[in-house]
Design an enzyme around this catalytic site. Structure first.
Site, PDB file in Angstrom:
ATOM      1  N   LYS A 177       0.603  -1.128   0.025  1.00  0.00           N
ATOM      2  CA  LYS A 177       0.184   0.042  -0.005  1.00  0.00           C
ATOM      3  C   LYS A 177       0.852   1.133   0.264  1.00  0.00           C
ATOM      4  O   LYS A 177       1.298   1.543   0.980  1.00  0.00           O
ATOM      5  CB  LYS A 177      -0.904  -0.028   1.092  1.00  0.00           C
ATOM      6  CG  LYS A 177      -2.094   0.916   0.889  1.00  0.00           C
ATOM      7  CD  LYS A 177      -2.597   2.085   1.930  1.00  0.00           C
ATOM      8  CE  LYS A 177      -1.564   2.804   2.501  1.00  0.00           C
ATOM      9  NZ  LYS A 177      -1.487   4.177   1.766  1.00  0.00           N
ATOM     10  N   GLU A 252      10.560   2.075  10.094  1.00  0.00           N
ATOM     11  CA  GLU A 252      11.361   2.878   9.628  1.00  0.00           C
ATOM     12  C   GLU A 252      10.873   4.321   9.820  1.00  0.00           C
ATOM     13  O   GLU A 252      10.027   4.578   8.978  1.00  0.00           O
ATOM     14  CB  GLU A 252      11.959   2.496   8.078  1.00  0.00           C
ATOM     15  CG  GLU A 252      12.561   1.476   7.905  1.00  0.00           C
ATOM     16  CD  GLU A 252      13.799   1.444   8.219  1.00  0.00           C
ATOM     17  OE1 GLU A 252      14.575   2.467   8.965  1.00  0.00           O
ATOM     18  OE2 GLU A 252      14.387   0.148   8.542  1.00  0.00           O
ATOM     19  N   CYS A 286      14.865  10.738   5.791  1.00  0.00           N
ATOM     20  CA  CYS A 286      14.944  10.926   7.332  1.00  0.00           C
ATOM     21  C   CYS A 286      16.298  10.622   7.841  1.00  0.00           C
ATOM     22  O   CYS A 286      16.713  11.013   8.815  1.00  0.00           O
ATOM     23  CB  CYS A 286      13.824   9.909   8.013  1.00  0.00           C
ATOM     24  SG  CYS A 286      13.888   8.259   6.949  1.00  0.00           S
ATOM     25  N   GLU A 387      11.698  16.927  13.324  1.00  0.00           N
ATOM     26  CA  GLU A 387      11.842  16.788  11.637  1.00  0.00           C
ATOM     27  C   GLU A 387      11.046  17.797  10.878  1.00  0.00           C
ATOM     28  O   GLU A 387      10.037  17.558  10.971  1.00  0.00           O
ATOM     29  CB  GLU A 387      11.477  15.146  11.726  1.00  0.00           C
ATOM     30  CG  GLU A 387      11.791  14.638  10.305  1.00  0.00           C
ATOM     31  CD  GLU A 387      11.692  13.282  10.014  1.00  0.00           C
ATOM     32  OE1 GLU A 387      10.521  12.898  10.499  1.00  0.00           O
ATOM     33  OE2 GLU A 387      12.522  12.517   9.456  1.00  0.00           O
TER      34      GLU A 387
HETATM   35  P1  ADP Z   1       3.531  11.351   6.334  1.00  0.00           P
HETATM   36  O1  ADP Z   1       2.868  12.099   7.275  1.00  0.00           O
HETATM   37  O2  ADP Z   1       5.136  11.369   5.982  1.00  0.00           O
HETATM   38  O3  ADP Z   1       2.944  10.943   4.894  1.00  0.00           O
HETATM   39  P2  ADP Z   1       2.585   8.778   7.139  1.00  0.00           P
HETATM   40  O4  ADP Z   1       3.032   7.956   8.340  1.00  0.00           O
HETATM   41  O5  ADP Z   1       1.298   9.622   7.585  1.00  0.00           O
HETATM   42  O6  ADP Z   1       3.611   9.826   6.779  1.00  0.00           O
HETATM   43  O7  ADP Z   1       2.467   7.859   5.938  1.00  0.00           O
HETATM   44  C1  ADP Z   1       3.279   6.898   5.702  1.00  0.00           C
HETATM   45  C2  ADP Z   1       2.416   5.771   5.163  1.00  0.00           C
HETATM   46  O8  ADP Z   1       1.480   5.306   6.112  1.00  0.00           O
HETATM   47  C3  ADP Z   1       1.386   6.183   3.867  1.00  0.00           C
HETATM   48  O9  ADP Z   1       1.286   5.093   3.051  1.00  0.00           O
HETATM   49  C4  ADP Z   1       0.231   6.401   4.432  1.00  0.00           C
HETATM   50  O10 ADP Z   1      -0.948   6.130   3.915  1.00  0.00           O
HETATM   51  C5  ADP Z   1       0.376   5.121   5.842  1.00  0.00           C
HETATM   52  N1  ADP Z   1      -0.806   5.301   6.794  1.00  0.00           N
HETATM   53  C6  ADP Z   1      -1.184   6.342   7.266  1.00  0.00           C
HETATM   54  N2  ADP Z   1      -2.166   6.172   8.277  1.00  0.00           N
HETATM   55  C7  ADP Z   1      -2.098   4.715   8.512  1.00  0.00           C
HETATM   56  C8  ADP Z   1      -2.862   4.062   9.467  1.00  0.00           C
HETATM   57  N3  ADP Z   1      -3.807   4.739  10.490  1.00  0.00           N
HETATM   58  N4  ADP Z   1      -2.768   2.737   9.382  1.00  0.00           N
HETATM   59  C9  ADP Z   1      -2.067   2.014   8.489  1.00  0.00           C
HETATM   60  N5  ADP Z   1      -1.166   3.140   7.367  1.00  0.00           N
HETATM   61  C10 ADP Z   1      -1.290   4.160   7.569  1.00  0.00           C
END
Ligand code: ADP
Length: 493
Positions: A177, A252, A286, A387
């Site tokens: 995903k 990560e 990062c 960050e």
């Molecule tokens: P950023 O803020 O840098 O976009 P995120 O941690 O929000 O980082 O996003 C990294 C990945 O995690 C993306 O693929 C996002 O869709 C996914 N993601 C965000 N929220 C959730 C969640 N509640 N459960 C699983 N995956 C998530």
């Protein structure tokens, strides 16, 4: 639009299927702020379909294929990947705005990651354990099952290479995903898995919203493991969501890497590395050296060098091969970076150069920001602690080794660190005391397939790449065989 740039189907069970839940959404080009393509969007039922396909493949063909054939398939895929670098780089650059010269360089190395993992696929033996003559004890290693790979928007294909390469070599099947902002390149990747002849369901790709598709993947009882790259806050949510199913996780997460320049360093080289890693990926990685710690005798020289180099960074349209730095990958990131510029000024740091959104002709609609340098930064300031993920270098002066180490370790993060010194003893002393998963000495951001990558403290759990990169995708089984077949009657006396 050429067919290779159509992304309006999900890849599930070896078929290109329409989403049941989510439909199709435009993907935004951050260089123009306008949509550049339509991407299939999956919801919960799509994730369920993908997990079912991955489970069927895991229990069926993929488990039965001998490991050297898994390796051969991965190698075939790697060779195919190597022939598509330019197309993949263009797709990724359109989605996340990374300067294409960087995308090509990065994506040009990915085939080697897949080759490295292929080379491990048939070497996952266990150990024999010396006991006594009464037993023969040994271990075997087995894939954990269906893996959910959740990737970020800054390096979607690199994150996919690290996760899928390792998972597939270990014998797992995968549902990938990608992040909302950058889904297209992962669907392009699915085409290559399809073309390479992987059995249906071994790799499935479902773009979708994190809290919907991502969360369903985490909560799904048939997903054995989540390999995640993203923010710490999301990792905590994932842990809670995956608690009921005891889903294994590796993370990560963020970083605030200290890049330490001692006065005895080869300054020209150190400045090359420090400026390069301040503005690579428009600051959106990062492991970049976002905190530059400079020993006081050379501090002013380094500040001046940063100012001079910032003026030489060619910010421009990311598909132009001459461009050094593209835009921020999405609107929220642009706003975040600009807000940190305001925070830094408010905290009393000196804005040496940059700090503004670029509104010159041709770039005004994109999310471009100037390469930015703050001097006079102290370790406690928010711009030295948090960050930012933008092209913002925070230059912190220090006096001597002890202070360098104290500042380096004084953040919640512990992903990477760099240090420059002409004194080998000092380099070892300091490297040993820095709290980080990786320390680079007289180089920076040397990241390869065979070197373990990952963080300590708030920067994550587990390692990717290297021999260690396969461990999270494997279970160890211990088998103990009696050589006598006798077992005493516990109730004899
Ligand atoms: P950023 O803020 O840098 O976009 P995120 O941690 O929000 O980082 O996003 C990294 C990945 O995690 C993306 O693929 C996002 O869709 C996914 N993601 C965000 N929220 C959730 C969640 N509640 N459960 C699983 N995956 C998530």
């Amino acid at each position: 639009m050429p067919d290779s740039f159509r992304f309006d189907r999900l890849f599930i069970g070896g078929e290109w299927v329409e989403p049941l839940d989510g439909g199709v959404r435009p993907s935004i080009d951050p260089a123009t702020g306008a949509p550049w393509g339509d991407v299939a969007w999956g919801g919960e039922r799509d994730v369920d379909r993908a997990v079912a396909a991955a489970k069927e493949a895991f229990e069926g063909p993929w488990r039965k294929i001998p490991p050297w054939e898994r390796a051969a398939l991965l190698r075939k895929f790697a060779d195919l990947y190597a022939t598509r670098v330019d197309a993949l780089a263009e797709i990724e650059t359109r989605d996340n705005g990374r300067a294409v010269r960087e995308s090509r360089g990065d994506i040009g190395m990915h085939a080697q990651y897949y080759h490295w993992f292929a080379s491990l696929a048939d070497k996952l033996g266990g150990r024999t354990i010396p006991m006594d003559d009464s037993v023969h004890a040994f271990t075997t290693r087995h894939p954990v099952g269906v893996v959910g790979a959740i990737t970020p928007w800054n390096v979607p294909l690199m994150a996919a290479a690290w996760k899928l390469g390792a998972a597939l070599a270990a014998g797992c099947t995968v549902v990938l995903k990608p992040a909302e902002q950058t889904p297209a390149s992962s669907l392009a990747l699915a085409r290559l898995f399809d073309e390479a002849g992987f059995p249906p369901g071994v790799v499935n790709v479902v773009p979708g919203d994190g809290p919907v598709a991502g969360a369903r993947l985490v909560a799904h009882p048939d997903v054995a493991k989540i390999s995640f790259t993203g923010e710490g806050a999301t990792a905590k949510t994932i842990l809670k969501t995956g608690a009921d199913t005891l889903t294994r996780c590796t993370f990560e997460l963020g970083g605030k890497a200290p890049h330490i320049i001692f006065a005895d360093a080869d300054l020209d080289q150190a400045i090359n590395a420090a400026t390069g890693s301040a503005w690579a990926l428009c600051g959106q990685s990062c492991a970049l050296g976002s905190r530059v710690l400079v020993e006081r005798p050379v501090y002013d020289r380094v500040v001046e060098a940063f100012r001079e180099r910032a003026g030489r960074v060619r910010v421009g349209m990311p598909l132009d091969p001459a461009t050094h730095m593209g835009p921020q990958a999405h609107r929220q990131q642009l706003d975040k970076t600009l807000s940190y510029v305001a925070i830094g000024r408010g905290e009393g740091a000196e804005l040496v150069t940059g700090g503004a959104r670029i509104d010159r002709d041709g770039l005004a609609d994109g999310y471009f920001v100037e390469p930015t340098v703050f001097a006079g930064v102290s370790a406690a300031m928010r711009i030295a602690q948090e960050e930012i993920f933008g092209p913002v270098a925070a230059l912190i002066p220090f006096d001597g080794e002890e202070e360098a180490i104290a500042i380096a370790n004084a953040t919640p993060y512990g992903l990477a660190a760099g240090l420059w010194s002409g004194d080998t003893g000092r380099a070892h002393r300091v490297a040993a005391r820095i709290e980080a998963g990786m320390v680079w000495v007289n180089t920076y951001r040397y990241i390869r397939w065979s070197t373990p990558y990952g963080g300590v403290k708030a920067s994550g759990w587990g390692r990717e790449n290297g021999l260690e990169g396969l461990d999270p995708f494997l279970e160890t089984k211990t088998t103990i065989v009696s050589t006598t077949g006798t077992f005493p009657d516990p109730f004899a006396s």
